[in-house]
Design an enzyme around this catalytic site. Structure first.
Site, PDB file in Angstrom:
ATOM      1  N   GLY A 256      65.370  26.196  24.583  1.00 25.69           N
ATOM      2  CA  GLY A 256      64.798  27.423  25.408  1.00 25.69           C
ATOM      3  C   GLY A 256      63.216  26.961  25.855  1.00 25.69           C
ATOM      4  N   PRO A 291      66.983  21.136  23.009  1.00 24.41           N
ATOM      5  CA  PRO A 291      66.210  21.114  24.468  1.00 24.41           C
ATOM      6  C   PRO A 291      66.879  20.844  25.549  1.00 24.41           C
ATOM      7  CG  PRO A 291      65.514  19.311  23.208  1.00 24.41           C
ATOM      8  CD  PRO A 291      66.472  19.743  22.223  1.00 24.41           C
ATOM      9  N   ARG A 331      69.082  28.327  41.715  1.00 23.75           N
ATOM     10  CA  ARG A 331      68.067  28.894  40.883  1.00 23.75           C
ATOM     11  C   ARG A 331      67.226  30.182  41.576  1.00 23.75           C
ATOM     12  NH1 ARG A 331      64.351  27.184  38.532  1.00 23.75           N
ATOM     13  NH2 ARG A 331      64.554  28.254  36.720  1.00 23.75           N
ATOM     14  N   CYS A 363      75.354  31.450  54.583  1.00 24.08           N
ATOM     15  CA  CYS A 363      75.611  32.970  55.149  1.00 24.08           C
ATOM     16  C   CYS A 363      75.385  34.039  53.957  1.00 24.08           C
ATOM     17  CB  CYS A 363      76.804  32.987  56.028  1.00 24.08           C
ATOM     18  SG  CYS A 363      76.496  32.062  57.571  1.00 24.08           S
ATOM     19  N   TYR A 392      69.593  22.533  35.672  1.00 24.70           N
ATOM     20  CA  TYR A 392      70.183  23.778  36.074  1.00 24.70           C
ATOM     21  C   TYR A 392      70.085  23.494  37.729  1.00 24.70           C
ATOM     22  CZ  TYR A 392      69.669  25.039  31.337  1.00 24.70           C
ATOM     23  OH  TYR A 392      69.794  24.795  30.077  1.00 24.70           O
TER      24      TYR A 392
HETATM   25  C1  LIG Z   1      71.506  26.505  27.296  1.00 24.34           C
HETATM   26  C2  LIG Z   1      71.255  26.186  25.843  1.00 24.34           C
HETATM   27  C3  LIG Z   1      70.454  25.370  25.193  1.00 24.34           C
HETATM   28  C4  LIG Z   1      69.190  24.650  26.267  1.00 24.34           C
HETATM   29  O1  LIG Z   1      68.310  25.675  26.782  1.00 24.34           O
HETATM   30  P1  LIG Z   1      66.946  25.148  27.593  1.00 24.34           P
HETATM   31  O2  LIG Z   1      66.561  26.428  28.056  1.00 24.34           O
HETATM   32  O3  LIG Z   1      67.716  24.353  28.709  1.00 24.34           O
HETATM   33  O4  LIG Z   1      66.409  24.289  26.525  1.00 24.34           O
HETATM   34  C5  LIG Z   1      70.221  25.057  23.978  1.00 24.34           C
HETATM   35  N1  LIG Z   1      71.242  25.715  23.197  1.00 24.34           N
HETATM   36  C6  LIG Z   1      72.168  26.429  23.616  1.00 24.34           C
HETATM   37  C7  LIG Z   1      73.297  27.176  22.590  1.00 24.34           C
HETATM   38  C8  LIG Z   1      72.231  26.727  25.203  1.00 24.34           C
HETATM   39  O5  LIG Z   1      73.287  27.540  25.445  1.00 24.34           O
END
Ligand SMILES: *Cc1c(COP(=O)(O)O)cnc(C)c1O
Length: 441
Positions: A256, A291, A331, A363, A392
């Site tokens: 995250g 990550p 995105r 479109c 992504y």
């Molecule tokens: C998507 C995801 C991540 C990675 O998230 P990032 O924001 O790309 O770091 C980590 N753990 C789980 C369970 C996820 O679904």
């Protein structure tokens, strides 16, 4: 920090792998992007292996002072090309997967099952079976029901899979609604208040090897507070479980960590590491992080070419139609995401006259990649780089509007490799079959 959009100088300063050479050509990690566009055509993705390696090493280094074992599992869904996975495997990363497909792909890329974590809601029996049979590192269980299915599959297969509970800690990560995963009401994780009961069940189950807890509260998180709150929650839960006689030897803090796409100021990795160490570093648990975006986001660029420009009466921005679209990079349409855009040639005296909106040919009204941007006046055949598209991006591409998947290029130390060919048009309908009864007509 001012609210003015970052200037060209600021954009380049915060991305030292980008610069303009003396011919005003944009250089990405030592490679002239114009040359890649000329050789491989557009739209086309360019990924830098060296930036990825450097980020992997920086993240490892940030955690090197922590006094507990730490393992890192790259979130495969951010960019699942086997070249990306192979690089990170060599840098000592395992994989965080969210489907049987990703599990198979991670193994195909050379990641050993022991270093694989399987998260995500709605795991099918066949996917759980694959995870149990290949003896992966840990399955992060997302519900009471899944725990029940897992134990019956494990019993049937005569195996004892390693299991952690993914908890939903009820923390708002303060990120975009569609990438928040740890709030009450989000579909992910086990309500943290229910987790003690389920942990006890899992720990007592002879068919499961219960090792601990996991949480992943969202993506593109740009402040430290939600991470801190999640770590605190996990630490408290671990202490309570132990008081209840349940052994906990593993904690997974999820992924995250955000990056700067525009004007965000995400926590830096040393601060992130310090928060995790502060709250979990004294608990005598093996710590894991997952990550995705932080590692691969800044490593990729989407190259695109201007098809033509449709003038609009002031004050509306002109529409600049480009050959990349929402089917390539979803995105902006999906999350109103901002990607910085740079011209591949910094056309000298061409001063911005009015703002321009970069629109794809798909479109859909929502097929806009960048709105009201101040760029040098663009015209047909100008080339552009859409920055920070390494996470992504290509993984979310579709072939909507019969647009083949774009080519993918990897660069490292001046070397250039096509790591995915542009999809052929024929392959778009290769797998289609006409019903037999059409023949009679
Ligand atoms: C998507 C995801 C991540 C990675 O998230 P990032 O924001 O790309 O770091 C980590 N753990 C789980 C369970 C996820 O679904």
């Amino acid at each position: 920090m001012s609210n003015l959009p970052p200037s060209l100088v600021e954009i380049l300063q915060s991305r030292p792998w980008l610069r303009y050479d003396t011919d005003a050509a944009l250089i990405f990690d030592g490679v002239r992007l114009q040359d890649i566009a000329a050789q491989y055509d557009t739209p086309c993705w360019v990924f830098s292996a060296s930036i990825l390696r450097a980020r992997a090493r920086a993240l490892k280094a940030a955690f090197s002072g922590i006094n507990q074992p730490i393992s890192m599992h790259y979130a495969v869904k951010a960019n699942d090309h086997r070249a990306t996975l192979a690089i990170l495997q060599r840098e000592g990363f395992g994989a965080d997967v969210v489907s049987g497909g990703e599990l198979r792909k991670a193994i195909a890329a050379g990641i050993v099952p022991f270093d694989i974590v399987f998260s995500g809601v709605g795991k099918k029996d066949a996917e759980l079976t694959l995870a149990i049979e290949t003896e992966i590192g840990v399955i992060n269980v997302e519900s009471r029901e899944e725990l029940g299915r897992l134990t019956s599959l494990a019993t049937r297969l005569g195996k004892r899979p390693k299991v952690a509970l993914r908890v939903n800690p009820h923390i708002d990560a303060g990120t975009h609604d569609k990438i928040s995963t740890g709030r009450e009401g989000d579909k992910f994780g086990i309500d943290w208040r229910e987790a003690p009961t389920l942990s006890r069940m899992a720990a007592r189950d002879p068919h499961l090897d219960f090792i601990g807890l996991a949480a992943h509260i969202g993506s593109q998180i740009t402040s430290i507070a939600p991470f801190e709150a999640a770590c605190q929650r996990l630490a408290g839960m671990i202490t309570d479980l132990r008081a209840d006689g349940i052994a906990v030897k593993h904690v997974d803090c999820g992924g995250g960590l955000g990056i700067c796409y525009h004007q965000e100021a995400p926590p830096d990795i040393t601060e992130y590491a310090r928060v995790i160490a502060n709250h979990l570093g004294t608990l005598n648990v093996a710590i894991s992080i997952e990550p995705g975006r932080w590692l691969s986001g800044p490593t990729g660029i989407l190259l695109t070419r201007v098809i033509d420009v449709k003038a609009q009466p002031a004050p509306r921005s002109d529409f600049v139609f480009i050959d990349a679209a929402m089917n390539d990079l979803a995105r902006p349409a999906l999350y109103a995401a901002w990607h910085e855009v740079l011209p591949l040639h910094a056309g000298g005296s061409r001063k911005p006259e009015k703002a321009q909106t970069l629109a794809g040919p798909v479109c859909e009204t929502g097929d806009i990649l960048a709105t009201d941007r101040v760029l040098p006046p663009l015209s047909r055949d100008d080339l552009l780089a859409i920055l920070d598209a390494g996470a992504y991006g290509a993984v979310m591409s579709s072939t909507y509007n019969a647009r083949p998947l774009a080519a993918q290029i990897m660069i490292e130390d001046g070397k250039i490799a096509e790591i995915r060919q542009r999809q052929t048009l024929e392959s778009l309908w290769e797998a289609e079959r006409l019903p037999d009864w059409f023949k009679a007509e």
